[in-house]
Design a protein around this motif. Sequence first.
Motif, PDB file in Angstrom:
ATOM      1  N   SER A 116       4.005  -5.039   6.778  1.00 31.01           N
ATOM      2  CA  SER A 116       3.953  -5.140   5.315  1.00 31.01           C
ATOM      3  C   SER A 116       2.505  -5.128   4.826  1.00 31.01           C
ATOM      4  O   SER A 116       2.202  -4.512   3.790  1.00 31.01           O
ATOM      5  CB  SER A 116       4.666  -6.409   4.847  1.00 31.01           C
ATOM      6  OG  SER A 116       4.040  -7.571   5.387  1.00 31.01           O
ATOM      7  N   GLN A 117       1.601  -5.794   5.551  1.00 26.56           N
ATOM      8  CA  GLN A 117       0.193  -5.767   5.155  1.00 26.56           C
ATOM      9  C   GLN A 117      -0.382  -4.356   5.280  1.00 26.56           C
ATOM     10  O   GLN A 117      -1.141  -3.908   4.410  1.00 26.56           O
ATOM     11  CB  GLN A 117      -0.603  -6.743   6.027  1.00 26.56           C
ATOM     12  CG  GLN A 117      -0.318  -8.206   5.744  1.00 26.56           C
ATOM     13  CD  GLN A 117      -1.029  -9.127   6.726  1.00 26.56           C
ATOM     14  OE1 GLN A 117      -1.110  -8.828   7.923  1.00 26.56           O
ATOM     15  NE2 GLN A 117      -1.529 -10.245   6.226  1.00 26.56           N
ATOM     16  N   MET A 118      -0.025  -3.653   6.358  1.00 26.01           N
ATOM     17  CA  MET A 118      -0.495  -2.274   6.515  1.00 26.01           C
ATOM     18  C   MET A 118       0.045  -1.386   5.393  1.00 26.01           C
ATOM     19  O   MET A 118      -0.693  -0.559   4.827  1.00 26.01           O
ATOM     20  CB  MET A 118      -0.063  -1.738   7.879  1.00 26.01           C
ATOM     21  CG  MET A 118      -0.830  -2.330   9.054  1.00 26.01           C
ATOM     22  SD  MET A 118      -0.431  -1.514  10.617  1.00 26.01           S
ATOM     23  CE  MET A 118       1.154  -2.273  11.001  1.00 26.01           C
ATOM     24  N   GLN A 119       1.320  -1.578   5.054  1.00 29.72           N
ATOM     25  CA  GLN A 119       1.910  -0.738   4.014  1.00 29.72           C
ATOM     26  C   GLN A 119       1.268  -1.011   2.659  1.00 29.72           C
ATOM     27  O   GLN A 119       1.009  -0.082   1.882  1.00 29.72           O
ATOM     28  CB  GLN A 119       3.414  -0.983   3.943  1.00 29.72           C
ATOM     29  CG  GLN A 119       4.158  -0.010   3.037  1.00 29.72           C
ATOM     30  CD  GLN A 119       4.041   1.420   3.531  1.00 29.72           C
ATOM     31  OE1 GLN A 119       4.406   1.721   4.661  1.00 29.72           O
ATOM     32  NE2 GLN A 119       3.527   2.298   2.686  1.00 29.72           N
ATOM     33  N   ASN A 120       0.999  -2.281   2.359  1.00 22.33           N
ATOM     34  CA  ASN A 120       0.349  -2.615   1.096  1.00 22.33           C
ATOM     35  C   ASN A 120      -1.041  -1.982   1.006  1.00 22.33           C
ATOM     36  O   ASN A 120      -1.442  -1.475  -0.047  1.00 22.33           O
ATOM     37  CB  ASN A 120       0.245  -4.133   0.940  1.00 22.33           C
ATOM     38  CG  ASN A 120       1.584  -4.780   0.679  1.00 22.33           C
ATOM     39  OD1 ASN A 120       2.513  -4.140   0.187  1.00 22.33           O
ATOM     40  ND2 ASN A 120       1.709  -6.065   1.016  1.00 22.33           N
ATOM     41  N   LEU A 121      -1.769  -2.020   2.131  1.00 21.26           N
ATOM     42  CA  LEU A 121      -3.095  -1.413   2.138  1.00 21.26           C
ATOM     43  C   LEU A 121      -3.002   0.099   1.922  1.00 21.26           C
ATOM     44  O   LEU A 121      -3.775   0.675   1.150  1.00 21.26           O
ATOM     45  CB  LEU A 121      -3.811  -1.714   3.453  1.00 21.26           C
ATOM     46  CG  LEU A 121      -5.179  -1.047   3.653  1.00 21.26           C
ATOM     47  CD1 LEU A 121      -6.135  -1.420   2.531  1.00 21.26           C
ATOM     48  CD2 LEU A 121      -5.767  -1.409   5.010  1.00 21.26           C
ATOM     49  N   LEU A 122      -2.032   0.751   2.592  1.00 25.68           N
ATOM     50  CA  LEU A 122      -1.866   2.188   2.406  1.00 25.68           C
ATOM     51  C   LEU A 122      -1.525   2.530   0.961  1.00 25.68           C
ATOM     52  O   LEU A 122      -2.052   3.487   0.389  1.00 25.68           O
ATOM     53  CB  LEU A 122      -0.770   2.711   3.339  1.00 25.68           C
ATOM     54  CG  LEU A 122      -1.063   2.718   4.843  1.00 25.68           C
ATOM     55  CD1 LEU A 122       0.146   3.215   5.619  1.00 25.68           C
ATOM     56  CD2 LEU A 122      -2.289   3.564   5.158  1.00 25.68           C
ATOM     57  N   ASP A 123      -0.636   1.747   0.354  1.00 25.19           N
ATOM     58  CA  ASP A 123      -0.250   2.011  -1.026  1.00 25.19           C
ATOM     59  C   ASP A 123      -1.439   1.871  -1.975  1.00 25.19           C
ATOM     60  O   ASP A 123      -1.625   2.698  -2.881  1.00 25.19           O
ATOM     61  CB  ASP A 123       0.874   1.062  -1.445  1.00 25.19           C
ATOM     62  CG  ASP A 123       2.182   1.353  -0.713  1.00 25.19           C
ATOM     63  OD1 ASP A 123       2.304   2.448  -0.145  1.00 25.19           O
ATOM     64  OD2 ASP A 123       3.062   0.466  -0.696  1.00 25.19           O
TER      65      ASP A 123
END
Length: 625
Positions: free
Chosen positions: A576-583
Amino acid sequence: MPVTIQTLPTEVINLIAAGEVIDSIAAAVRELVENSLDAGATRIVVSVWPEQWRVQVADNGTGMDLENLRQAASPHSTSKITTEADLYKIDTLGFRGEALHSLAQLGCLEVLSRSNDLGLGDFSENPESASNPAKSSFNKGGMENARSGWRVVYNNAGVAVELETAAIAPGTVVTVDNLFGNWPVRRSFLSPAQQMRSIQLTLQQIAICHPHVNWQLRQGTTPCLHVTPGSTAEQLLPQFVRGVRSSDLQYLKLDLPASPQNQKAANFLVETQLVGARVKHNYQFPVATSKFQMPNSQFLELVIGLPDRCHRRRPDWVKVGVNRRVVRSPELEQTILSAFARTCPRDRYPVCFVHLQISPSEIDWNRHPAKVEIYLHDPSFWQAQVSAAIARALHLNDEVLPAAPIPDRVGKLLKASEQKSAYSVGISARQNDEGGEQEKANKIGLMELRAIAQVHNTYIVAEHSSGMWLVEQHIAHERVLYEQLCAAWQLKCLEKPVILSQLSALQIENLSRLGLEVETFGEQLWAAREVPELLADRDDCADALFELSKVADLQAAQVATACRSAMRNGTPLSLSQMQNLLDEWQQTRNPRTCPHGRPIYFALEESTLARIFRRSWVIGKSHGI
């Protein structure tokens, strides 16, 4: 062919800036090839003998008949304008009628030409026939009855003194010999090698605005440059700029509205004419409803070198073209450099070509004798258009990302054979109820980038419908924080001040310039009671402020703050942290590089993966394709 080359009226001549500036062989080439382009040429051969100060330009344009040839070298003789009103709607490269006259004054001018009322001639099939009349196939296929070609030699006043028929393919061959023979001072500045480099640069700048033209440059009989035509400037740039590949470039074409200033002036002009018509002829119609509509023919072409792939040591390929001519425009050039700010490494400059095709009424060409500088009537409007276009090209979206590499039929077969596996081709992992699945599968959009793993706690592995991406987490986060700081440089008051030591007077001044006032706290000690919000809760806040005291401008301070505040490589992240950063990273204005110019992501396309694992061979064996 009627006589179309005529001497301009005196009142028009007086409104035109000084005549053509021909101070070198390159300037002579520029004027001659511009005439060729105005004649509709699609192939131009330039031959230069720099030691003999001789230049020849052969083209396959429409050519001229005898009557027009007699008038061609007279002062201020042109077929491109006739009245004062034409000066405000210039749509040709040449219009002052001084190029051939100036060349006749500076050297021995000879013109061979044959008109072609049906269009472009057979020079495109046999270019040697234009540059060498002896090789022309003038006696085949009924050519005996065709319009004759002529050879004309002019004296220093531009008067035709020798006239004779010549066997030549449709088009024109202009030869200037003994250039600057009576002006030896102009011959003393440039060596032959420098002259050839200048000619090459001149042809490159002209060619990039006319990508459909085939260009050849010869030094004597030795080929020096051959420009293969293309549909856009994107296909020409790799031929000019060393080390730049087509995959390093991004092309964008956008329609442009009329500038508010020009629209207002046009409306006023039409309304004035309508009022006059109503008064004179007693027309009964409301003037207020008769608005002038600009034709929807204005557009902007943009070719940029992606900053994570190519950049230059000098800003020599930051070019601006307006209506098929490369010009110097300090305002637009500065806009380009500002749009690429903090995307290239330090002391590096972007590769960017902006070509504006706009209404002639937006431009005043009569500001520079050589027409290399122009005046745009509403420069701030065009600056905003250029800036928006570059931002659009730098952003990651479905306009600039590569197309899905797998055809529909092959994709269906892959899905049929791999439907039991965890991996699927062309299916977005992030779908919602809106829209069809097939549309989402074919569309390459930002929201389809999905984090699936982390490598060495440094690189985020993301799945995309075009393949697989690797994103370095530190610099991606640095880009996010930097743009947040650019949008809002917020300071936070501290209950407990940060104590700094060993500050020089310059460092104190730099902090004050950033809004970080410090006060004396003791001998060689200073207290800072306000700090950037991102640094307020950090244990190394004092070190960060000391680092900021060494920079002299806000932008450098924002970069330093973002770099120190970004998550470090080696930090484990959840999905979830990786996805938030990508977004967050995808929504930045310049997601390709960090503020220091380092590339943020590496894309491995599906076509490359298929080639590595021989999947095309497997598909053929399995399904008979």
